[in-house]
Write a protein that holds these residues in place. Structure first.
Motif, short mmCIF file in Angstrom:
data_model
loop_
_atom_site.label_atom_id
_atom_site.label_comp_id
_atom_site.label_asym_id
_atom_site.label_seq_id
_atom_site.Cartn_x
_atom_site.Cartn_y
_atom_site.Cartn_z
N GLU A 105 4.59 -7.67 45.68
CA GLU A 105 4.62 -6.80 44.52
C GLU A 105 6.01 -6.19 44.32
O GLU A 105 6.39 -5.86 43.20
CB GLU A 105 3.58 -5.69 44.66
CG GLU A 105 2.16 -6.19 44.56
CD GLU A 105 1.15 -5.09 44.79
OE1 GLU A 105 1.55 -3.91 44.90
OE2 GLU A 105 -0.05 -5.41 44.86
N LEU A 106 6.75 -6.03 45.43
CA LEU A 106 8.06 -5.41 45.34
C LEU A 106 9.17 -6.42 45.04
O LEU A 106 10.32 -6.02 44.83
CB LEU A 106 8.38 -4.69 46.66
CG LEU A 106 7.51 -3.49 46.98
CD1 LEU A 106 7.87 -2.93 48.34
CD2 LEU A 106 7.65 -2.43 45.92
N GLU A 107 8.85 -7.71 45.04
CA GLU A 107 9.87 -8.71 44.75
C GLU A 107 10.42 -8.51 43.35
O GLU A 107 9.66 -8.25 42.41
CB GLU A 107 9.28 -10.12 44.86
CG GLU A 107 9.05 -10.58 46.27
CD GLU A 107 8.49 -12.00 46.32
OE1 GLU A 107 8.35 -12.64 45.26
OE2 GLU A 107 8.21 -12.45 47.43
N PRO A 108 11.72 -8.64 43.20
CA PRO A 108 12.29 -8.47 41.86
C PRO A 108 11.84 -9.60 40.94
O PRO A 108 11.71 -10.75 41.35
CB PRO A 108 13.80 -8.51 42.11
CG PRO A 108 13.98 -9.12 43.45
CD PRO A 108 12.72 -8.91 44.21
N ALA A 111 14.23 -11.28 34.20
CA ALA A 111 14.18 -10.53 32.94
C ALA A 111 13.10 -11.09 32.02
O ALA A 111 12.41 -10.33 31.33
CB ALA A 111 15.54 -10.57 32.26
N GLU A 112 12.93 -12.41 32.04
CA GLU A 112 11.90 -13.02 31.19
C GLU A 112 10.51 -12.57 31.60
O GLU A 112 9.67 -12.26 30.75
CB GLU A 112 12.00 -14.54 31.26
CG GLU A 112 13.23 -15.12 30.61
CD GLU A 112 13.30 -16.62 30.78
OE1 GLU A 112 12.30 -17.25 31.17
OE2 GLU A 112 14.38 -17.18 30.52
N GLU A 113 10.24 -12.55 32.92
CA GLU A 113 8.93 -12.12 33.40
C GLU A 113 8.65 -10.67 33.02
O GLU A 113 7.53 -10.32 32.63
CB GLU A 113 8.83 -12.29 34.92
CG GLU A 113 8.79 -13.74 35.38
CD GLU A 113 8.82 -13.86 36.88
OE1 GLU A 113 9.30 -12.92 37.57
OE2 GLU A 113 8.37 -14.90 37.40
N VAL A 160 12.98 -1.08 35.71
CA VAL A 160 13.98 -1.30 36.77
C VAL A 160 14.08 -0.05 37.66
O VAL A 160 14.15 -0.15 38.88
CB VAL A 160 15.35 -1.65 36.15
CG1 VAL A 160 16.45 -1.61 37.19
CG2 VAL A 160 15.28 -3.02 35.48
N GLU A 161 14.06 1.12 37.05
CA GLU A 161 14.13 2.36 37.82
C GLU A 161 12.91 2.51 38.74
O GLU A 161 13.03 2.88 39.91
CB GLU A 161 14.25 3.56 36.89
CG GLU A 161 15.57 3.63 36.15
CD GLU A 161 15.58 4.72 35.08
OE1 GLU A 161 14.54 5.38 34.87
OE2 GLU A 161 16.64 4.90 34.45
N SER A 162 11.74 2.22 38.21
CA SER A 162 10.53 2.34 39.05
C SER A 162 10.54 1.29 40.15
O SER A 162 10.07 1.54 41.26
CB SER A 162 9.27 2.22 38.20
OG SER A 162 9.18 0.94 37.63
N ARG A 163 11.07 0.10 39.89
CA ARG A 163 11.16 -0.94 40.91
C ARG A 163 12.09 -0.49 42.04
O ARG A 163 11.82 -0.74 43.21
CB ARG A 163 11.64 -2.25 40.30
CG ARG A 163 11.63 -3.39 41.27
CD ARG A 163 11.49 -4.74 40.64
NE ARG A 163 10.59 -4.85 39.52
CZ ARG A 163 9.28 -4.98 39.60
NH1 ARG A 163 8.70 -4.99 40.76
NH2 ARG A 163 8.55 -5.10 38.52
N GLU A 164 13.19 0.17 41.69
CA GLU A 164 14.11 0.67 42.71
C GLU A 164 13.42 1.70 43.59
O GLU A 164 13.62 1.74 44.80
CB GLU A 164 15.36 1.26 42.05
CG GLU A 164 16.27 0.22 41.41
CD GLU A 164 17.40 0.84 40.61
OE1 GLU A 164 17.45 2.08 40.49
OE2 GLU A 164 18.24 0.06 40.10
N GLU A 165 12.58 2.53 42.99
CA GLU A 165 11.81 3.50 43.78
C GLU A 165 10.86 2.80 44.73
O GLU A 165 10.70 3.19 45.88
CB GLU A 165 11.04 4.44 42.86
CG GLU A 165 11.90 5.38 42.08
CD GLU A 165 11.09 6.21 41.09
OE1 GLU A 165 9.85 6.22 41.18
OE2 GLU A 165 11.71 6.86 40.23
N LEU A 166 10.21 1.75 44.26
CA LEU A 166 9.29 0.99 45.10
C LEU A 166 10.03 0.30 46.24
O LEU A 166 9.53 0.23 47.36
CB LEU A 166 8.52 -0.05 44.28
CG LEU A 166 7.45 0.49 43.35
CD1 LEU A 166 6.87 -0.63 42.52
CD2 LEU A 166 6.36 1.19 44.13
#
Length: 195
Positions: A105-108, A111-113, A160-166
């Motif tokens: 779930e944390l994998e980046p 941009a298309e996805e 992107v910001e929430s992904r960085e938090e994760l």
């Protein structure tokens, strides 16, 4: 020799880290089953004390029953220890699977996805419904195509910001995995029933 940490701080760690695991529920069932079987044979041994023997054959039969009950108890304990080994392996596998799912779930995402997910969410195509359904119903007619793309870009930035938090939480998951491995290594203590 069994050690139980029901009222210790270690108990809270094991209960929280293994909460909801199928293997933990199975372990509790095995412990209850083992205790019931041992209690049964201990009761049989206690009943032998009340049997009065007058001949050598009766004494021999009573001693044979006593030894047989002890052998049964030893076999139950041995079986439980073998099951505990398998339990530790099952529990480690389940925790590994949960950690792998969290890591996936944390994998980046590309941009298309991310754009596809945002479009699906905005249109309400996802199973749980889009969070923007209500807003879009009111403003779909008023927004131009350019405004939709601007909104999507803003949402991408927030994503992107929430992904960085994760991703910041990933070291905590790895640390939890290390603590669990250390606990599992120390948890099983082999018992020499011949000694």
């Amino acid at each position: 020799m069994n050690f139980f940490f029901n009222n210790s701080p270690l108990s809270g760690f094991t209960q929280r880290s293994a909460w909801g695991l199928k293997s933990t529920e199975e372990k509790a069932e095995r412990i209850q089953k083992k205790d019931a079987q041992i209690d049964f044979f201990e009761g049989k041994k206690a009943d032998l004390k009340n049997v009065h023997c007058t001949t050598l054959e009766e004494i021999e039969q009573k001693l044979e029953l006593f030894n047989n009950y002890n052998d049964q108890i030893d076999a139950i304990k041995k079986q439980f220890n073998n099951e505990q080994i398998m339990h530790c392996m099952d529990e480690a596998r389940e925790l590994g699977e949960k950690i792998a799912e969290a890591a996936e779930e944390l994998e980046p995402k590309t941009a298309e996805e991310r754009k596809e997910e945002l479009v699906k969410e905005a249109l309400g195509i996802e199973e749980d419904g889009g969070m923007l359904d209500e807003l879009l119903e009111d403003t779909v007619e008023e927004l131009s195509e350019e405004e939709v793309f601007e909104t999507l870009d803003e949402m991408l930035i927030e994503d992107v910001e929430s992904r960085e938090e994760l991703e910041g939480a990933l070291p905590e998951i790895v640390e939890q995995e290390k603590l669990t491995e250390m606990y599992l290594e120390k948890q099983y203590v082999p018992i020499d029933i011949k000694a």
